[in-house]
Design a protein around this motif. Sequence first.
Motif, PDB file in Angstrom:
ATOM      1  N   GLY A 161       3.415  11.559   6.042  1.00 11.69           N
ATOM      2  CA  GLY A 161       3.538  12.946   5.604  1.00 11.69           C
ATOM      3  C   GLY A 161       2.232  13.555   5.143  1.00 11.69           C
ATOM      4  O   GLY A 161       2.189  14.750   4.830  1.00 11.69           O
ATOM      5  N   LEU A 162       1.165  12.747   5.069  1.00 16.19           N
ATOM      6  CA  LEU A 162      -0.122  13.237   4.567  1.00 16.19           C
ATOM      7  C   LEU A 162      -1.209  13.256   5.638  1.00 16.19           C
ATOM      8  O   LEU A 162      -2.147  14.047   5.554  1.00 16.19           O
ATOM      9  CB  LEU A 162      -0.586  12.352   3.405  1.00 16.19           C
ATOM     10  N   PHE A 163      -1.096  12.370   6.632  1.00 22.30           N
ATOM     11  CA  PHE A 163      -2.136  12.234   7.641  1.00 22.30           C
ATOM     12  C   PHE A 163      -1.524  12.337   9.033  1.00 22.30           C
ATOM     13  O   PHE A 163      -0.382  11.913   9.250  1.00 22.30           O
ATOM     14  CB  PHE A 163      -2.850  10.882   7.494  1.00 22.30           C
ATOM     15  N   SER A 164      -2.319  12.865   9.968  1.00 21.99           N
ATOM     16  CA  SER A 164      -1.842  12.901  11.347  1.00 21.99           C
ATOM     17  C   SER A 164      -1.923  11.518  11.984  1.00 21.99           C
ATOM     18  O   SER A 164      -1.154  11.193  12.884  1.00 21.99           O
ATOM     19  CB  SER A 164      -2.671  13.903  12.156  1.00 21.99           C
ATOM     20  N   GLU A 165      -2.858  10.684  11.527  1.00 20.07           N
ATOM     21  CA  GLU A 165      -2.983   9.298  11.972  1.00 20.07           C
ATOM     22  C   GLU A 165      -3.293   8.430  10.757  1.00 20.07           C
ATOM     23  O   GLU A 165      -4.028   8.849   9.867  1.00 20.07           O
ATOM     24  CB  GLU A 165      -4.100   9.135  13.008  1.00 20.07           C
ATOM     25  N   PHE A 166      -2.730   7.220  10.751  1.00 25.22           N
ATOM     26  CA  PHE A 166      -2.997   6.302   9.650  1.00 25.22           C
ATOM     27  C   PHE A 166      -2.855   4.884  10.178  1.00 25.22           C
ATOM     28  O   PHE A 166      -1.786   4.471  10.633  1.00 25.22           O
ATOM     29  CB  PHE A 166      -2.021   6.520   8.489  1.00 25.22           C
ATOM     30  N   ILE A 209       0.836  -1.202   0.000  1.00 29.75           N
ATOM     31  CA  ILE A 209       0.000   0.000   0.000  1.00 29.75           C
ATOM     32  C   ILE A 209       0.872   1.253   0.000  1.00 29.75           C
ATOM     33  O   ILE A 209       0.556   2.241  -0.668  1.00 29.75           O
ATOM     34  CB  ILE A 209      -0.928  -0.016   1.231  1.00 29.75           C
ATOM     35  N   ARG A 210       1.975   1.207   0.712  1.00 30.89           N
ATOM     36  CA  ARG A 210       2.882   2.367   0.749  1.00 30.89           C
ATOM     37  C   ARG A 210       3.420   2.675  -0.637  1.00 30.89           C
ATOM     38  O   ARG A 210       3.564   3.843  -1.011  1.00 30.89           O
ATOM     39  CB  ARG A 210       4.030   2.085   1.722  1.00 30.89           C
ATOM     40  N   ARG A 211       3.705   1.638  -1.425  1.00 31.04           N
ATOM     41  CA  ARG A 211       4.191   1.863  -2.788  1.00 31.04           C
ATOM     42  C   ARG A 211       3.183   2.656  -3.606  1.00 31.04           C
ATOM     43  O   ARG A 211       3.538   3.577  -4.351  1.00 31.04           O
ATOM     44  CB  ARG A 211       4.473   0.523  -3.464  1.00 31.04           C
ATOM     45  N   VAL A 212       1.898   2.303  -3.479  1.00 28.19           N
ATOM     46  CA  VAL A 212       0.865   3.005  -4.242  1.00 28.19           C
ATOM     47  C   VAL A 212       0.719   4.440  -3.744  1.00 28.19           C
ATOM     48  O   VAL A 212       0.567   5.378  -4.535  1.00 28.19           O
ATOM     49  CB  VAL A 212      -0.482   2.256  -4.135  1.00 28.19           C
ATOM     50  N   LEU A 213       0.774   4.643  -2.420  1.00 26.09           N
ATOM     51  CA  LEU A 213       0.674   6.001  -1.864  1.00 26.09           C
ATOM     52  C   LEU A 213       1.801   6.881  -2.390  1.00 26.09           C
ATOM     53  O   LEU A 213       1.583   8.036  -2.771  1.00 26.09           O
ATOM     54  CB  LEU A 213       0.709   5.948  -0.335  1.00 26.09           C
ATOM     55  N   ARG A 214       3.011   6.344  -2.407  1.00 21.30           N
ATOM     56  CA  ARG A 214       4.147   7.121  -2.909  1.00 21.30           C
ATOM     57  C   ARG A 214       3.987   7.440  -4.395  1.00 21.30           C
ATOM     58  O   ARG A 214       4.256   8.558  -4.840  1.00 21.30           O
ATOM     59  CB  ARG A 214       5.448   6.337  -2.690  1.00 21.30           C
ATOM     60  N   ALA A 215       3.533   6.443  -5.156  1.00 21.21           N
ATOM     61  CA  ALA A 215       3.389   6.654  -6.601  1.00 21.21           C
ATOM     62  C   ALA A 215       2.302   7.675  -6.916  1.00 21.21           C
ATOM     63  O   ALA A 215       2.446   8.486  -7.835  1.00 21.21           O
ATOM     64  CB  ALA A 215       3.084   5.330  -7.296  1.00 21.21           C
TER      65      ALA A 215
END
Length: 583
Positions: free
Chosen positions: A205-210, A191-197
Amino acid sequence: MSTVTRNLLCLLSRGQPMTGYPYGLLWTPYQSGFTGPYGLASSVAHAGLHNVGVHRHATRRGVIKAFLAFINLVSFWLSILRAAYDYAVLLTASLPRTMRTAVWLMRAGLSYKIHLARIASEDPESDKVQEIMRVLHTRWARELLSVCRANGGVYIKAGQFASAFGAVPVEYRQLLRQLEDKATPRPYADIRRVLRAELGRDAEGLFSEFETTATAAASLAQVHRARLVTGEEVAVKVQYPGLAARVAADLAVMKLFNTVAALLFPNLHLGWLYTELEQKLAVELDFRTEVRNASRLSCLLVGNPRVSVPIMVERLCGPRILVMEWIAGVKINDLEGLRARHISPRAVGLALVKLYAQLTFVDGFMHADPHPGNLMVREKGKPGLLSWLLGGSRQPFEVVLLDHGTYLDIDKQMRQQFCQLWCSFVTADKVAQAELSTALAGERGTLVLPVLLTHAARTREEERALQRSVGINGFGDMAALLQHASRELVELLRINTIIRGVANQLGIGMEERKRIFATFARKGLPPRWQRGPQVHPHFNSLFYRMKLLIVLNTWRTAVHVKYTGMRLWSAVLAVLGDVLFAE
């Protein structure tokens, strides 16, 4: 040594004979050339110096261009090789799914061939043949259910899709409805790969909580709970990496199997089912379509207090990621969950039927995947007696529509014809029903379409009797009808089947659904003075329209009086029951 020679030697040796004058020259911006400290002598050297500099600059630029071109070429071929590798991996991964499906197809096909050959001389309508086919359908429907569950992904979608069509044998529909669009969540690293892409940064860097653990996972994507830096709680829907290639591979296999099935059973027309599924998945793979559809539907629902759409955080949405308002509620068919929140299932059913009546007959823009997993119910406001008496539910609520990837835009002419057809059901106008059904579905649909839309069969025997009454003697007849019907009509029938099933679970029967649909269909009728192929002559009559209005108003008044009286009696019993029935 002459001045010219001295300057050339300085240039070649990159020396600086005069302080402050590189190569013995000075560039004066207000002049058109070089002026050296030696006067006119330096001007003589200008031509040679300039030509050498230009040559060196051009050579360096050419080398850089060649190097960049080489890097681009290498990157291009590396991307081709990576794509080929990924596709090969996906094809290899699809082999178990392909083998399961192929084995089921061969075994089921052989079984059907043997049994059909044995009963070829029997009457197709006899009880013996019907019982054999029922047992056969049930056996292979169970097997297919297991195959779809094991394969997951596109196969789950295909099973759900098929279960919503009246053309599919009832045994298959009943069993395939058990399919739930659930999957094992992917690791957070994927999932992190898709978020970065998609967004250029990690979740931190986008959410205060995830929450790195998915709260739900389906065939195409999984959902994570998060909180924006501004404090709002959101759902982050992330598409699985490499999904497009996997879908393409599975669809290619399904297309092959569809061709094989057509060769084995020439009367079995399933091409329309594959085509519809392929188009549906092509749209669902781009999440930006979902953002646009949700925005459009939200505008149509202004003023409707009982239906809403999640708020999209558009700045964080992309082709493979959606960020939207977090919805806390229960599934629309969770009757116990609704009652525990003091929400009336019947009131929820009425809200759903009215919503789809409006979208179908008035707006012509329909959410095309209304299975229970995409319909949530949440509390809205405080409970009270007035809400119960007026709205039918002690706890006010709203139905929230999720998953806006697939929608149906209904052509205006078809929408108006559909409105007239539903109104003709209420007025029992058989002539208008037949002619409008023919206009919508062709000669084969003249008698079949009204049955598909309004039949209220509760058992398989009742359904078979209805089908026989309109000339449908088997699965092939129904499939042939849908094979030649328009895409919009096929989708309408599918959606109508889903809504009918959910409404029945919530206590809304066929007669009440027919009344609600006809009420909204009347609103979508073409103007009385309008003429054309899409307007049946009966609807140009003022008397006919007045008759329709009277029937609908009488029907609605009777229903309101009935259920208001029931609610008042329930309230009296709740307050005074002990006193009235005390011994």
